[in-house]
Design an enzyme around this catalytic site. Structure first.
Site, short mmCIF file in Angstrom:
data_model
loop_
_atom_site.label_atom_id
_atom_site.label_comp_id
_atom_site.label_asym_id
_atom_site.label_seq_id
_atom_site.Cartn_x
_atom_site.Cartn_y
_atom_site.Cartn_z
N CYS A 50 0.83 -1.21 0.00
CA CYS A 50 0.00 0.00 0.00
C CYS A 50 0.86 1.26 0.00
O CYS A 50 0.40 2.33 -0.40
CB CYS A 50 -0.94 0.00 1.20
N ASN A 51 2.11 1.15 0.44
CA ASN A 51 2.97 2.32 0.53
C ASN A 51 4.03 2.43 -0.56
O ASN A 51 4.68 3.46 -0.68
CB ASN A 51 3.69 2.35 1.89
N THR A 191 -7.90 1.53 13.93
CA THR A 191 -7.05 1.52 15.12
C THR A 191 -7.36 0.31 15.99
O THR A 191 -6.45 -0.38 16.47
CB THR A 191 -7.23 2.81 15.93
#
Length: 422
Positions: A50-51, A191
């Site tokens: 994803c990065n 989270t």
């Protein structure tokens, strides 16, 4: 062959661009074979998360524009539109880059460990697709060893630098026997999912997930063998929880001091560890004043994270030193491989000279020539042939005044005069 690392990441490209050049896992084998078929690379591996999206290639030529063109064509983007977001590293720069990536030094969260697993998956996929050659295979194996060394010899991953991980780290400090404990998670967002994942990895005994939408609570809890409840059911289950971590977007308090106080009586003063990651708060601030309750807010964790981040940055400096040494170590191996062809050619030429001289000598012996004379001729002939090329090189270098070449030939043939004086 030239090494190339080409790609983009969270620092160079926004998510709107990253998602357009990401590779679906089930399409990587096809993409790798297509990349080799395009003619620009001799071997290749693709790291897509994803990065970041990165291509690691062994180039047939030093023309890296063909790789950029392929990346754009594959994702139906113009290479000129893609170019501003790309970075590229060659040779030792490419080696240094993949070592830093695998060690977590190029990650959004410094030192995060997940990237190493993703690099290993990229290697396994390329290996399965048959697109790895000698150089890239060795580079990935070297990368895994260096990443392990960085983790072992530095504290790059020792201190938590995310609120989810920090919350679980504090829980481990308060309760040494987490497999015997129950955790209540309030909320079912990203989270909370990270917190649940970390708790599951530590072997937490029991997980309860509470959420306004019961279906989302069920979906998250089911993945980690947990139990789902609605928010209204929290008071009925609060007494079971040793650990309570709240992270919702609710505008109102979800746990009051009165509710927690009543729960403590039910627990017979057994301690509770509570973390409020929500803004605005999910847990009333007055809960911190209750005996046997350890309440931390997101601000408390940020202080811990900042201190831990400083610790990781110091460890990162040590990691960079390790990587600098290991880059040179790998490039030394590459240079040896590149010299192998020359060494093989030199040996074949020498063997051809030997075979030719030996055949001539055997013929002379068959014709009845004196064996001692034949051996002298064999030795003289081989000596003249073997020293002809370096002697010619020395004469030419001397005639040109090429001191560097003279020194190189002297070093290569150890012409320092030692060991041959009679």
């Amino acid at each position: 062959m030239s090494l190339l690392a080409l790609g983009l990441n969270h620092r160079t490209a926004p998510v709107a661009v990253r998602e357009r050049v990401a590779f679906a896992p089930d399409g990587l084998n096809t993409a790798l074979r297509d990349l080799l078929a395009s003619g620009g690379a001799h071997e290749a591996a693709i790291l897509s998360t994803c990065n970041r999206t990165e291509l690691y290639c062994g180039l047939k030529e030093t023309d890296d524009q063909r790789i950029t063109q392929w990346l754009g064509d594959y994702h139906q983007l113009r290479a000129t539109d893609l170019q501003p977001y790309l970075y590229q590293h060659t040779e030792q720069g490419a080696v240094r880059h993949i070592l830093r990536v695998a060690a977590g030094l190029d990650s959004m969260v410094l030192g995060e460990p997940q990237i190493l697993g993703q690099v290993k998956t990229a290697y396994q996929t390329a290996n399965s697709a048959g697109t790895l050659g000698t150089i890239l295979d060795r580079l990935f194996q070297h990368t895994f060893a260096v990443a392990k060394q960085v983790r072992t010899d530095t504290r790059i991953g020792a201190s938590p630098v995310s609120v989810a991980f920090a919350a679980v780290g504090l829980a481990k400090q308060i309760f040494a026997d987490l497999p015997k404990r129950t955790a209540l998670l309030i909320g079912a967002g990203d989270t909370t999912e990270l917190v649940v994942r970390h708790l599951h990895e530590t072997g937490i005994g029991r997980l309860i997930v509470a959420n306004r939408t019961l279906e989302r609570a069920h979906a998250l809890a089911a993945r980690f063998a947990g139990y789902a409840i609605a928010l209204e059911e929290i008071p009925s289950h609060l007494g079971e929880a040793d650990i309570v971590i709240a992270a919702t977007s609710s505008p109102n308090l979800l746990l009051t001091a009165a509710q927690v106080g009543a729960c403590l009586k039910q627990r017979r003063r057994r301690p509770m560890f509570m973390v409020d990651l929500a803004v605005p708060r999910d847990i009333e601030a007055a809960v911190a004043d209750l005996d046997d309750v350890y309440l931390y807010t997101v601000d408390d964790l940020k202080d811990i994270i900042q201190e831990n981040l400083r610790s990781r940055q110091a460890a990162a400096q040590q990691a960079e030193e390790i990587i600098a040494h290991q880059v040179e170590h790998f490039m030394g191996w590459v240079r040896v491989q590149e010299s192998a062809a020359g060494i093989s050619l030199l040996r074949r030429r020498a063997e051809a000279m030997r075979d030719e001289a030996l055949a001539r000598a055997l013929g002379q012996l068959e014709r009845g020539k004196n064996p001692a004379e034949v051996l002298r001729m064999l030795a003289d002939g081989l000596t003249n042939k073997l020293i002809h090329t370096p002697c010619a090189g020395l004469r030419e270098a001397a005639a040109r005044g090429d001191a560097d070449m003279l020194d190189s030939i002297k070093r290569l043939y150890q012409l320092d005069g030692k060991g041959f004086d009679r």
